[in-house]
Scaffold this active site. Structure first.
Site, PDB file in Angstrom:
ATOM      1  N   THR A  13       0.834  -1.208   0.000  1.00 26.37           N
ATOM      2  CA  THR A  13       0.000   0.000   0.000  1.00 26.37           C
ATOM      3  C   THR A  13       0.864   1.251   0.000  1.00 26.37           C
ATOM      4  OG1 THR A  13      -1.808   1.162   1.123  1.00 26.37           O
ATOM      5  CG2 THR A  13      -0.185   0.158   2.553  1.00 26.37           C
ATOM      6  N   ASN A  15      -0.997   3.999   1.032  1.00 28.15           N
ATOM      7  CA  ASN A  15      -1.946   4.785   1.846  1.00 28.15           C
ATOM      8  C   ASN A  15      -1.501   4.715   3.311  1.00 28.15           C
ATOM      9  OD1 ASN A  15      -4.185   5.235   3.623  1.00 28.15           O
ATOM     10  ND2 ASN A  15      -5.579   5.039   1.899  1.00 28.15           N
ATOM     11  N   ASP A  74      -7.651  -3.961  -0.728  1.00 30.72           N
ATOM     12  CA  ASP A  74      -8.422  -3.047  -1.562  1.00 30.72           C
ATOM     13  C   ASP A  74      -9.755  -2.851  -0.866  1.00 30.72           C
ATOM     14  OD1 ASP A  74      -8.047  -1.542  -4.116  1.00 30.72           O
ATOM     15  OD2 ASP A  74     -10.083  -2.300  -4.379  1.00 30.72           O
ATOM     16  N   ARG A 197     -11.818  -3.755   7.699  1.00 32.24           N
ATOM     17  CA  ARG A 197     -10.432  -4.235   7.566  1.00 32.24           C
ATOM     18  C   ARG A 197     -10.079  -5.161   8.726  1.00 32.24           C
ATOM     19  NH1 ARG A 197      -8.799   0.211   6.762  1.00 32.24           N
ATOM     20  NH2 ARG A 197      -8.997   0.046   4.507  1.00 32.24           N
TER      21      ARG A 197
HETATM   22  P1  ITT Z   1      -3.407   1.616  -1.858  1.00 31.05           P
HETATM   23  O1  ITT Z   1      -4.096   1.173  -3.123  1.00 31.05           O
HETATM   24  O2  ITT Z   1      -2.013   2.074  -2.065  1.00 31.05           O
HETATM   25  O3  ITT Z   1      -3.543   0.621  -0.762  1.00 31.05           O
HETATM   26  P2  ITT Z   1      -5.568   3.531  -1.842  1.00 31.05           P
HETATM   27  O4  ITT Z   1      -5.952   4.635  -0.918  1.00 31.05           O
HETATM   28  O5  ITT Z   1      -5.497   3.858  -3.303  1.00 31.05           O
HETATM   29  O6  ITT Z   1      -4.183   2.932  -1.322  1.00 31.05           O
HETATM   30  P3  ITT Z   1      -7.776   1.772  -2.362  1.00 31.05           P
HETATM   31  O7  ITT Z   1      -7.569   1.787  -3.826  1.00 31.05           O
HETATM   32  O8  ITT Z   1      -8.110   0.461  -1.710  1.00 31.05           O
HETATM   33  O9  ITT Z   1      -6.517   2.320  -1.578  1.00 31.05           O
HETATM   34  O10 ITT Z   1      -8.876   2.843  -2.025  1.00 31.05           O
HETATM   35  C1  ITT Z   1      -9.657   2.707  -0.899  1.00 31.05           C
HETATM   36  C2  ITT Z   1     -10.192   4.068  -0.464  1.00 31.05           C
HETATM   37  O11 ITT Z   1     -11.385   3.816   0.289  1.00 31.05           O
HETATM   38  C3  ITT Z   1      -9.228   4.746   0.478  1.00 31.05           C
HETATM   39  O12 ITT Z   1      -8.416   5.666  -0.191  1.00 31.05           O
HETATM   40  C4  ITT Z   1     -10.171   5.422   1.459  1.00 31.05           C
HETATM   41  O13 ITT Z   1     -10.537   6.653   1.009  1.00 31.05           O
HETATM   42  C5  ITT Z   1     -11.395   4.555   1.455  1.00 31.05           C
HETATM   43  N1  ITT Z   1     -11.339   3.685   2.613  1.00 31.05           N
HETATM   44  C6  ITT Z   1     -10.994   2.366   2.666  1.00 31.05           C
HETATM   45  N2  ITT Z   1     -10.963   1.928   3.926  1.00 31.05           N
HETATM   46  C7  ITT Z   1     -11.290   2.979   4.695  1.00 31.05           C
HETATM   47  C8  ITT Z   1     -11.404   3.183   6.076  1.00 31.05           C
HETATM   48  O14 ITT Z   1     -11.126   2.215   6.940  1.00 31.05           O
HETATM   49  N3  ITT Z   1     -11.756   4.381   6.508  1.00 31.05           N
HETATM   50  C9  ITT Z   1     -11.998   5.390   5.661  1.00 31.05           C
HETATM   51  N4  ITT Z   1     -11.886   5.312   4.347  1.00 31.05           N
HETATM   52  C10 ITT Z   1     -11.533   4.114   3.854  1.00 31.05           C
END
Ligand code: ITT
Length: 215
Positions: A13, A15, A74, A197
């Site tokens: 990730t 993020n 994801d 998660r």
């Molecule tokens: P990676 O792909 O690098 O892991 P990303 O942010 O692009 O990072 P995703 O494509 O899985 O990840 O996008 C998921 C989005 O959904 C994330 O950016 C958040 O905005 C939202 N999200 C997922 N889980 C969340 C949570 O526990 N709390 C708040 N928002 C969440």
């Protein structure tokens, strides 16, 4: 046949919010985790049509680049009245600057356009697909969901992403108002965790992880 994860693991990730949660979840286990972001690995294009497909794209890319087992998440928030949006596009709604204030405003605006004002019309759920890919191609998938509704205005500054606008069923506070422990802590009695998660992670931990003291 399931395996045990131990030693080094790449968390696939970029993020930081997710990474912090995954590190906390992994803390009780003997796993040394480094992230794709910290390794400056490129972010693969997420071209899948399901959360699990996008998780696999990320975990496979990180396992291939490092030769280590890789764990990807994801995830996203799916709003019923918006036909499941933003869903797979939850990150995209925040734009390249990854700014979630306008992303949350868009959710609210689109709900207003559909005149979805009652709590029942504002049902939503978060989904997390966790995949571990080993360098030899072995793969395991675990999914978690949490149901609730979206509120406006957003409340709280904890967590990340859409947390301030998500109120899980049976709770009075949004994820943005909850502590990390409340949102994604693993109950000591083995009962179900709260966040999507953490719920996916509980399944992963039962299948693939052993507590440090068991080693
Ligand atoms: P990676 O792909 O690098 O892991 P990303 O942010 O692009 O990072 P995703 O494509 O899985 O990840 O996008 C998921 C989005 O959904 C994330 O950016 C958040 O905005 C939202 N999200 C997922 N889980 C969340 C949570 O526990 N709390 C708040 N928002 C969440």
């Amino acid at each position: 046949m399931s395996r045990t994860l131990s030693g080094k693991l790449v968390i696939a990730t970029h993020n930081k919010g997710k990474l912090a949660e995954m590190r906390e979840l992994l803390a009780p286990y003997g796993v040394e985790a480094i992230s794709a972001g910290e390794l400056n690995l490129p972010e693969p294009d997420e071209t899948g049509f399901m959360f699990s497909e996008n998780a696999a794209i990320k975990s496979r890319a990180a396992a291939k680049a490092t030769g280590l087992p890789a764990l990807a998440d994801d995830s996203g928030v799916c709003v019923d009245a918006l036909d499941g949006a933003p869903g797979l596009f939850s990150a995209n709604w925040a734009g390249p600057g990854k700014n979630f204030a306008p992303a949350m405003e868009r959710v609210e605006k689109e709900l207003q356009m559909r005149e979805a004002t009652t709590p029942e019309q504002r049902r939503a759920h978060f989904v997390s697909a966790l995949i571990v890919t080993w360098p030899d191609g072995h793969e395991e998938l675990f999914e978690g969901r949490v149901f609730g509704r979206v509120v406006w205005p957003p409340r709280g500054t904890n967590g990340f992403g859409y947390d301030p606008m998500f109120l899980p069923d049976g709770h009075q506070r949004t994820f943005g108002e909850m502590s990390a422990e409340e949102k994604h802590g693993l109950p000591a009695d083995g009962s179900e965790a709260l966040s999507h998660r953490a719920r996916a992670f509980q399944k992963l931990a039962r299948a693939l992880l052993r507590a440090k003291t068991d080693a």
